[in-house]
Design a protein around this motif. Structure first.
Motif, PDB file in Angstrom:
ATOM      1  N   ARG A  39     -10.303   3.021  -6.671  1.00 21.11           N
ATOM      2  CA  ARG A  39     -11.586   3.675  -6.366  1.00 21.11           C
ATOM      3  C   ARG A  39     -11.850   4.887  -7.249  1.00 21.11           C
ATOM      4  O   ARG A  39     -12.981   5.190  -7.564  1.00 21.11           O
ATOM      5  N   ASP A  64     -12.668  -1.395  -4.631  1.00 21.78           N
ATOM      6  CA  ASP A  64     -12.119  -1.113  -3.299  1.00 21.78           C
ATOM      7  C   ASP A  64     -11.583  -2.441  -2.774  1.00 21.78           C
ATOM      8  O   ASP A  64     -12.357  -3.377  -2.523  1.00 21.78           O
ATOM      9  N   TYR A 156       2.749   1.005   9.834  1.00 25.36           N
ATOM     10  CA  TYR A 156       2.951   0.805   8.383  1.00 25.36           C
ATOM     11  C   TYR A 156       3.891  -0.376   8.168  1.00 25.36           C
ATOM     12  O   TYR A 156       3.610  -1.270   7.358  1.00 25.36           O
ATOM     13  N   LYS A 160       3.427  -4.013   6.289  1.00 21.28           N
ATOM     14  CA  LYS A 160       4.284  -4.440   5.172  1.00 21.28           C
ATOM     15  C   LYS A 160       5.116  -5.682   5.543  1.00 21.28           C
ATOM     16  O   LYS A 160       5.466  -6.480   4.678  1.00 21.28           O
ATOM     17  N   PRO A 184       9.713  -1.432  -2.748  1.00 22.25           N
ATOM     18  CA  PRO A 184      10.302  -0.156  -3.167  1.00 22.25           C
ATOM     19  C   PRO A 184      10.860   0.637  -1.985  1.00 22.25           C
ATOM     20  O   PRO A 184      10.341   0.561  -0.866  1.00 22.25           O
ATOM     21  N   ALA A 186      12.132   4.923  -1.662  1.00 17.98           N
ATOM     22  CA  ALA A 186      11.396   6.166  -1.953  1.00 17.98           C
ATOM     23  C   ALA A 186      11.119   6.296  -3.448  1.00 17.98           C
ATOM     24  O   ALA A 186      12.035   6.329  -4.270  1.00 17.98           O
ATOM     25  N   THR A 189       5.559   9.423  -5.756  1.00 14.22           N
ATOM     26  CA  THR A 189       4.126   9.182  -5.965  1.00 14.22           C
ATOM     27  C   THR A 189       3.332  10.016  -4.950  1.00 14.22           C
ATOM     28  O   THR A 189       3.910  10.774  -4.173  1.00 14.22           O
ATOM     29  N   GLU A 190       2.016   9.779  -4.925  1.00  7.40           N
ATOM     30  CA  GLU A 190       1.158  10.492  -3.952  1.00  7.40           C
ATOM     31  C   GLU A 190       1.230   9.875  -2.552  1.00  7.40           C
ATOM     32  O   GLU A 190       0.593  10.367  -1.628  1.00  7.40           O
TER      33      GLU A 190
HETATM   34  N1  LIG Z   1       5.995   5.543  -3.165  1.00  8.52           N
HETATM   35  C1  LIG Z   1       6.837   4.944  -2.351  1.00  8.52           C
HETATM   36  O1  LIG Z   1       7.854   5.526  -1.952  1.00  8.52           O
HETATM   37  C2  LIG Z   1       6.589   3.529  -1.894  1.00  8.52           C
HETATM   38  C3  LIG Z   1       7.590   2.907  -1.148  1.00  8.52           C
HETATM   39  C4  LIG Z   1       7.367   1.630  -0.679  1.00  8.52           C
HETATM   40  C5  LIG Z   1       6.183   0.977  -0.964  1.00  8.52           C
HETATM   41  N2  LIG Z   1       5.229   1.604  -1.702  1.00  8.52           N
HETATM   42  C6  LIG Z   1       3.984   0.876  -1.939  1.00  8.52           C
HETATM   43  O2  LIG Z   1       3.620   1.003  -3.288  1.00  8.52           O
HETATM   44  C7  LIG Z   1       2.213   0.807  -3.420  1.00  8.52           C
HETATM   45  C8  LIG Z   1       1.651   1.868  -4.340  1.00  8.52           C
HETATM   46  O3  LIG Z   1       1.783   3.133  -3.734  1.00  8.52           O
HETATM   47  P1  LIG Z   1       2.212   4.446  -4.539  1.00  8.52           P
HETATM   48  O4  LIG Z   1       3.529   4.858  -4.022  1.00  8.52           O
HETATM   49  O5  LIG Z   1       2.019   4.251  -5.967  1.00  8.52           O
HETATM   50  O6  LIG Z   1       1.168   5.503  -3.921  1.00  8.52           O
HETATM   51  P2  LIG Z   1      -0.137   6.171  -4.499  1.00  8.52           P
HETATM   52  O7  LIG Z   1       0.159   6.988  -5.700  1.00  8.52           O
HETATM   53  O8  LIG Z   1      -0.764   6.855  -3.323  1.00  8.52           O
HETATM   54  O9  LIG Z   1      -1.024   4.937  -4.954  1.00  8.52           O
HETATM   55  C9  LIG Z   1      -1.795   4.190  -4.067  1.00  8.52           C
HETATM   56  C10 LIG Z   1      -2.868   3.508  -4.881  1.00  8.52           C
HETATM   57  O10 LIG Z   1      -3.624   2.672  -4.001  1.00  8.52           O
HETATM   58  C11 LIG Z   1      -4.984   2.855  -4.310  1.00  8.52           C
HETATM   59  N3  LIG Z   1      -5.812   2.543  -3.158  1.00  8.52           N
HETATM   60  C12 LIG Z   1      -5.761   3.052  -1.911  1.00  8.52           C
HETATM   61  N4  LIG Z   1      -6.721   2.522  -1.159  1.00  8.52           N
HETATM   62  C13 LIG Z   1      -7.416   1.660  -1.949  1.00  8.52           C
HETATM   63  C14 LIG Z   1      -8.541   0.826  -1.756  1.00  8.52           C
HETATM   64  N5  LIG Z   1      -9.182   0.755  -0.583  1.00  8.52           N
HETATM   65  N6  LIG Z   1      -8.968   0.076  -2.795  1.00  8.52           N
HETATM   66  C15 LIG Z   1      -8.360   0.152  -3.993  1.00  8.52           C
HETATM   67  N7  LIG Z   1      -7.296   0.921  -4.241  1.00  8.52           N
HETATM   68  C16 LIG Z   1      -6.842   1.684  -3.223  1.00  8.52           C
HETATM   69  C17 LIG Z   1      -5.123   4.299  -4.743  1.00  8.52           C
HETATM   70  O11 LIG Z   1      -6.223   4.448  -5.635  1.00  8.52           O
HETATM   71  P3  LIG Z   1      -7.649   5.056  -5.254  1.00  8.52           P
HETATM   72  O12 LIG Z   1      -7.426   6.123  -4.226  1.00  8.52           O
HETATM   73  O13 LIG Z   1      -8.136   5.582  -6.574  1.00  8.52           O
HETATM   74  O14 LIG Z   1      -8.447   3.908  -4.761  1.00  8.52           O
HETATM   75  C18 LIG Z   1      -3.828   4.474  -5.539  1.00  8.52           C
HETATM   76  O15 LIG Z   1      -4.023   4.093  -6.864  1.00  8.52           O
HETATM   77  C19 LIG Z   1       1.647   0.824  -2.004  1.00  8.52           C
HETATM   78  O16 LIG Z   1       1.397  -0.497  -1.585  1.00  8.52           O
HETATM   79  C20 LIG Z   1       2.783   1.422  -1.192  1.00  8.52           C
HETATM   80  O17 LIG Z   1       2.759   1.025   0.158  1.00  8.52           O
HETATM   81  C21 LIG Z   1       5.403   2.854  -2.183  1.00  8.52           C
END
Ligand SMILES: NC(=O)c1ccc[n+]([C@@H]2O[C@H](COP(=O)([O-])OP(=O)(O)OC[C@H]3O[C@@H](n4cnc5c(N)ncnc54)[C@H](OP(=O)(O)O)[C@@H]3O)[C@@H](O)[C@H]2O)c1
Length: 245
Positions: A39, A64, A156, A160, A184, A186, A189-190
């Protein structure tokens, strides 16, 4: 990195930050052609500009994932620009963790819409292209929470676990289309900022002290993509060595 990655067209959702952004940069550096959706378009534009300036091939579209028509537009954009789609990475996600007893139904709905319906919209959008090509690869981003439930993580994890089930069901029925669940632990990221519950956020910050860089997951994605067509890597869990959960 294997030549089997070079030239592949990879559509990535949630590519504006974290794992999605790292995947876009890493795969493009390996000569994949990447198509970024999220987005926050200004971020996407900046990432595409940097990849292109470094000699890579990238394009983007405001997307989105909760709207099927926007996922279809992203896939169509990839086909118009590059002529095909080899891989869809359903990466967009939201982690709003906190006790289920607090009844934050608005956060539950957002997680269900993004984490489950977003993945289904991605699959629905790309399958017609994969069927026409008689090939393709869906990579769904799960989590260690696809495999375990911890206090505060009921919803959550529920989303998942659903991503894990959807990936396995798709794999069983999809013939020549490859299916991978990448889970993944930890990762830095954001993502934790999606949590509004103060107590949970404090626990998360401690747990994330050992968080790995997002490129760690991009490398796992590249590994799955770069296998020969007859090799389907189905599940990968990557967590920090010291992470107990
Ligand atoms: N970081 C971890 O520790 C971790 C662990 C396990 C799993 N994961 C998984 O990894 C994936 C990526 O997360 P991340 O850690 O990289 O976190 P992140 O930096 O918060 O990235 C999340 C991404 O999802 C996008 N997003 C959220 N809502 C959206 C929507 N409605 N439409 C399109 N895009 C959307 C956000 O972009 P916009 O806001 O610009 O749309 C952002 O680019 C997620 O599925 C998360 O559950 C992460």
């Amino acid at each position: 990195m294997s030549d089997n990655l070079a030239g592949k067209v990879v559509v990535i959702t949630g590519a504006s930050s974290g794992i999605g952004e790292a995947a876009a940069r890493y795969l493009a550096a390996g000569s994949a052609r990447v198509v970024l959706g999220a987005r926050r378009v200004e971020r996407l534009r900046a990432i595409v500009a940097e990849i292109t300036a470094a000699g890579g091939e990238a394009t983007m579209l405001a997307t989105d994932v909760t709207h099927l028509t926007e996922m279809q537009a992203l896939v169509n954009h990839a086909v118009e620009r590059f002529g095909r789609v080899d891989v869809l990475i359903n990466n967009a996600g939201l982690m709003a963790v906190g006790s289920i007893l607090k009844g934050r139904t608005d956060e539950w709905e957002r997680m269900i819409d993004i984490n489950i319906k977003g993945v289904l919209n991605g699959i629905a959008a790309v399958l017609p292209v994969f069927h026409a090509q008689q090939s393709g690869h869906v990579i769904n981003v799960g989590s260690v929470a696809s495999h375990k439930v911890a206090p505060g993580g009921a919803v959550y994890s529920g989303t998942k676990f659903a991503v894990k089930a959807i990936t396995e069901g798709l794999r069983q029925e999809s013939g020549a289309i490859r299916c991978t669940l990448i889970s993944p632990g930890a990762i830095d990221t954001e993502l934790p900022s999606g949590t509004s519950d103060e107590a949970t956020l404090k626990r998360l910050k401690e747990a994330y002290q050992a968080a790995l860089p997002a490129e760690t997951i991009a490398r796992a994605m590249a590994y799955a993509i770069a296998q020969p067509a007859e090799v389907d890597v189905n599940k990968i869990i990557v967590r920090p060595t010291v992470q107990p959960f």
